[in-house]
Design a protein around this motif. Structure first.
Motif, PDB file in Angstrom:
ATOM      1  N   ILE A 103     -28.917  21.237 -22.486  1.00  0.00           N
ATOM      2  CA  ILE A 103     -27.465  21.185 -22.258  1.00  0.00           C
ATOM      3  C   ILE A 103     -27.232  20.367 -20.998  1.00  0.00           C
ATOM      4  N   LYS A 104     -26.263  19.453 -21.068  1.00  0.00           N
ATOM      5  CA  LYS A 104     -26.110  18.464 -20.013  1.00  0.00           C
ATOM      6  C   LYS A 104     -24.684  18.452 -19.449  1.00  0.00           C
ATOM      7  N   ASN A 105     -24.517  19.068 -18.276  1.00  0.00           N
ATOM      8  CA  ASN A 105     -23.238  19.024 -17.545  1.00  0.00           C
ATOM      9  C   ASN A 105     -22.048  19.360 -18.431  1.00  0.00           C
ATOM     10  N   LEU A 106     -22.126  20.504 -19.086  1.00  0.00           N
ATOM     11  CA  LEU A 106     -21.124  20.848 -20.095  1.00  0.00           C
ATOM     12  C   LEU A 106     -19.938  21.580 -19.468  1.00  0.00           C
ATOM     13  N   ASP A 107     -18.751  21.051 -19.710  1.00  0.00           N
ATOM     14  CA  ASP A 107     -17.499  21.708 -19.326  1.00  0.00           C
ATOM     15  C   ASP A 107     -16.739  22.040 -20.611  1.00  0.00           C
ATOM     16  N   ILE A 108     -16.563  23.335 -20.871  1.00  0.00           N
ATOM     17  CA  ILE A 108     -15.864  23.733 -22.088  1.00  0.00           C
ATOM     18  C   ILE A 108     -15.252  25.108 -21.880  1.00  0.00           C
ATOM     19  N   SER A 109     -14.187  25.405 -22.598  1.00  0.00           N
ATOM     20  CA  SER A 109     -13.570  26.728 -22.502  1.00  0.00           C
ATOM     21  C   SER A 109     -13.314  27.278 -23.898  1.00  0.00           C
ATOM     22  N   PHE A 110     -13.267  28.612 -23.976  1.00  0.00           N
ATOM     23  CA  PHE A 110     -13.023  29.316 -25.233  1.00  0.00           C
ATOM     24  C   PHE A 110     -11.874  30.294 -25.019  1.00  0.00           C
ATOM     25  N   GLU A 111     -10.975  30.335 -25.968  1.00  0.00           N
ATOM     26  CA  GLU A 111      -9.764  31.141 -25.812  1.00  0.00           C
ATOM     27  C   GLU A 111      -9.938  32.537 -26.396  1.00  0.00           C
ATOM     28  N   SER A 130     -29.987  20.390 -35.634  1.00  0.00           N
ATOM     29  CA  SER A 130     -31.010  21.161 -34.926  1.00  0.00           C
ATOM     30  C   SER A 130     -31.405  20.431 -33.649  1.00  0.00           C
ATOM     31  N   GLY A 131     -31.500  21.181 -32.555  1.00  0.00           N
ATOM     32  CA  GLY A 131     -31.842  20.582 -31.277  1.00  0.00           C
ATOM     33  C   GLY A 131     -30.667  20.040 -30.502  1.00  0.00           C
ATOM     34  N   SER A 132     -29.449  20.249 -31.012  1.00  0.00           N
ATOM     35  CA  SER A 132     -28.265  19.720 -30.334  1.00  0.00           C
ATOM     36  C   SER A 132     -27.858  20.550 -29.127  1.00  0.00           C
ATOM     37  N   GLY A 133     -28.391  21.781 -29.030  1.00  0.00           N
ATOM     38  CA  GLY A 133     -28.067  22.629 -27.884  1.00  0.00           C
ATOM     39  C   GLY A 133     -27.073  23.732 -28.182  1.00  0.00           C
ATOM     40  N   LYS A 134     -26.661  23.856 -29.447  1.00  0.00           N
ATOM     41  CA  LYS A 134     -25.594  24.819 -29.765  1.00  0.00           C
ATOM     42  C   LYS A 134     -26.029  26.271 -29.569  1.00  0.00           C
ATOM     43  N   SER A 135     -27.248  26.630 -30.000  1.00  0.00           N
ATOM     44  CA  SER A 135     -27.714  28.004 -29.788  1.00  0.00           C
ATOM     45  C   SER A 135     -27.959  28.261 -28.307  1.00  0.00           C
ATOM     46  N   THR A 136     -28.478  27.278 -27.598  1.00  0.00           N
ATOM     47  CA  THR A 136     -28.697  27.424 -26.159  1.00  0.00           C
ATOM     48  C   THR A 136     -27.375  27.647 -25.432  1.00  0.00           C
ATOM     49  N   LEU A 137     -26.318  26.991 -25.897  1.00  0.00           N
ATOM     50  CA  LEU A 137     -24.995  27.214 -25.325  1.00  0.00           C
ATOM     51  C   LEU A 137     -24.576  28.663 -25.524  1.00  0.00           C
ATOM     52  N   LEU A 138     -24.747  29.178 -26.734  1.00  0.00           N
ATOM     53  CA  LEU A 138     -24.386  30.571 -27.014  1.00  0.00           C
ATOM     54  C   LEU A 138     -25.145  31.510 -26.079  1.00  0.00           C
ATOM     55  N   ARG A 147     -13.304  28.567 -42.022  1.00  0.00           N
ATOM     56  CA  ARG A 147     -12.567  29.753 -41.575  1.00  0.00           C
ATOM     57  C   ARG A 147     -12.081  29.630 -40.139  1.00  0.00           C
ATOM     58  N   ALA A 148     -12.636  28.696 -39.391  1.00  0.00           N
ATOM     59  CA  ALA A 148     -12.408  28.643 -37.944  1.00  0.00           C
ATOM     60  C   ALA A 148     -11.054  28.040 -37.600  1.00  0.00           C
ATOM     61  N   ARG A 149     -10.535  28.456 -36.471  1.00  0.00           N
ATOM     62  CA  ARG A 149      -9.336  27.836 -35.910  1.00  0.00           C
ATOM     63  C   ARG A 149      -9.702  26.603 -35.091  1.00  0.00           C
ATOM     64  N   ARG A 150     -10.965  26.571 -34.632  1.00  0.00           N
ATOM     65  CA  ARG A 150     -11.422  25.472 -33.785  1.00  0.00           C
ATOM     66  C   ARG A 150     -12.879  25.174 -34.100  1.00  0.00           C
ATOM     67  N   ILE A 151     -13.201  23.907 -34.255  1.00  0.00           N
ATOM     68  CA  ILE A 151     -14.574  23.483 -34.521  1.00  0.00           C
ATOM     69  C   ILE A 151     -15.018  22.565 -33.392  1.00  0.00           C
ATOM     70  N   ILE A 152     -16.159  22.894 -32.795  1.00  0.00           N
ATOM     71  CA  ILE A 152     -16.743  22.087 -31.732  1.00  0.00           C
ATOM     72  C   ILE A 152     -18.034  21.491 -32.269  1.00  0.00           C
ATOM     73  N   LYS A 153     -18.215  20.188 -32.120  1.00  0.00           N
ATOM     74  CA  LYS A 153     -19.434  19.537 -32.590  1.00  0.00           C
ATOM     75  C   LYS A 153     -20.265  19.071 -31.403  1.00  0.00           C
ATOM     76  N   MET A 154     -21.555  19.432 -31.443  1.00  0.00           N
ATOM     77  CA  MET A 154     -22.475  19.082 -30.365  1.00  0.00           C
ATOM     78  C   MET A 154     -23.548  18.126 -30.859  1.00  0.00           C
ATOM     79  N   GLU A 155     -24.021  17.318 -29.944  1.00  0.00           N
ATOM     80  CA  GLU A 155     -25.141  16.425 -30.225  1.00  0.00           C
ATOM     81  C   GLU A 155     -25.834  16.112 -28.908  1.00  0.00           C
ATOM     82  N   ASP A 156     -27.141  16.274 -28.881  1.00  0.00           N
ATOM     83  CA  ASP A 156     -27.945  15.926 -27.704  1.00  0.00           C
ATOM     84  C   ASP A 156     -27.427  16.593 -26.434  1.00  0.00           C
ATOM     85  N   GLY A 157     -27.043  17.880 -26.559  1.00  0.00           N
ATOM     86  CA  GLY A 157     -26.644  18.644 -25.391  1.00  0.00           C
ATOM     87  C   GLY A 157     -25.242  18.405 -24.880  1.00  0.00           C
TER      88      GLY A 157
END
Length: 224
Positions: free
Chosen positions: A24-32, A43-51, A210-220
Motif C-alpha cells: 500500500i502506497k501513501n493511501l488517502d481514503i475515507s469511508f462513510e 490479486s496483489g493490488s493491496g485490497k485485503s492489506t487495506l482491510l 449491491r454496493a453504493r460505492r465501488i473502489i478499484k485498487m491496483e498496485d497499492g
C-alpha cells in the motif's frame, strides 16, 4: 454523511528475501458511516492489506488509520485486540469455526468475550441465528455437519454478536454456490438497509452490484 474510517498517507510494506515489497502506497481514503462499500482489484493490488490495516488486524508500516476519533495505527497489539472486539466484525471466505464446538457455542464464545450477561448473549445469538435463516435443529451441530452456506451464516452471526460498528468481509461468497451466495448478499444488503456499515473486499461483480460505492485498487493505489 459522517466519516467513520479515514487514512492519511497509509503505507504497508513487507520484507521478503531482503527485498522490500510496498503493498500500500501513501493511501488517502475515507469511508462513510452507513455505507455499503466494495473494494475491487486484481490479486496483489493491496485490497485485503487495506482491510487489515484499517480494521486493526495488522499495523501499517507508515501513516495513519483513523477509526472514528482514534488513530488505530498507534495502538499496541493488546489495544488492537480490544479495539477489534468492540468495533469490528469479520467475515471471511473460510469461516474457520471451532471444530469441537457447536454452532451456538461458536457464537457464544465471541459474545461472552464482550459481555458477562450470558442470558442476554444467548438471546441475541438465537435472534441472529433465526434472522439468517438457520433452523434451530442446527444450533447444536458441529461445523463439520453444516453445509458451506450454513457455516457462512454462522460466521456472519459470530461477526455481528458484539454489534460491531463496521462489518468487514473478504470474499464472503467465494466458497459458496450461486444461490447461497445470493442469500448471504441479501442478508448483508438488509443489514446495510438497517444502517450497518459494510466494507467488502471482492472480485465478484454480483457483490459490487449491491454496493453504493465501488473502489478499484491496483498496485497499492486507488485508481477509480
Amino acid at each position: 454523511m459522517e466519516t467513520i474510517i479515514k487514512t492519511n498517507k497509509l503505507c504497508k510494506s513487507f520484507s521478503t528475501g531482503g527485498t522490500q515489497i510496498h503493498v500500500i502506497k501513501n493511501l488517502d481514503i475515507s469511508f462513510e458511516k452507513g455505507a455499503f462499500t466494495v473494494v475491487m482489484g486484481p490479486s496483489g493490488s493491496g485490497k485485503s492489506t487495506l482491510l487489515y490495516s484499517i480494521s486493526g488486524m495488522d499495523k501499517p508500516t507508515l501513516g495513519e488509520a483513523w477509526f472514528g476519533d482514534k488513530n488505530i495505527a498507534g495502538l499496541t497489539q493488546d489495544e488492537l485486540a480490544l479495539f477489534r472486539r468492540n468495533n469490528c466484525g469479520f467475515v471471511f471466505q473460510q469461516v474457520n469455526l471451532i471444530d469441537s464446538m457447536s454452532v451456538m457455542d461458536n457464537v457464544l464464545a465471541c459474545g461472552l468475550l464482550a459481555s458477562r450477561d450470558k442470558k442476554a448473549v444467548v438471546a441475541k445469538a438465537a435472534g441472529l441465528l433465526e434472522k439468517v435463516g438457520l433452523e434451530r435443529g442446527l444450533w447444536g451441530k458441529l461445523p463439520a455437519q453444516l453445509s458451506s452456506g450454513e457455516a457462512q451464516r454462522v460466521g456472519i452471526v459470530r461477526a455481528l454478536i458484539n454489534s460491531p460498528a463496521v462489518l468487514f468481509a473478504d470474499e464472503p461468497t467465494g466458497a459458496l454456490d450461486q444461490k447461497t451466495g445470493h442469500e448471504v448478499l441479501d442478508f448483508m444488503t438488509e443489514l446495510n438497509g438497517a444502517g450497518k456499515t459494510i466494507l467488502i473486499i471482492t472480485h465478484d461483480p454480483n457483490i459490487a452490484a449491491r454496493a453504493r460505492r465501488i473502489i478499484k485498487m491496483e498496485d497499492g493505489r486507488i485508481i477509480q
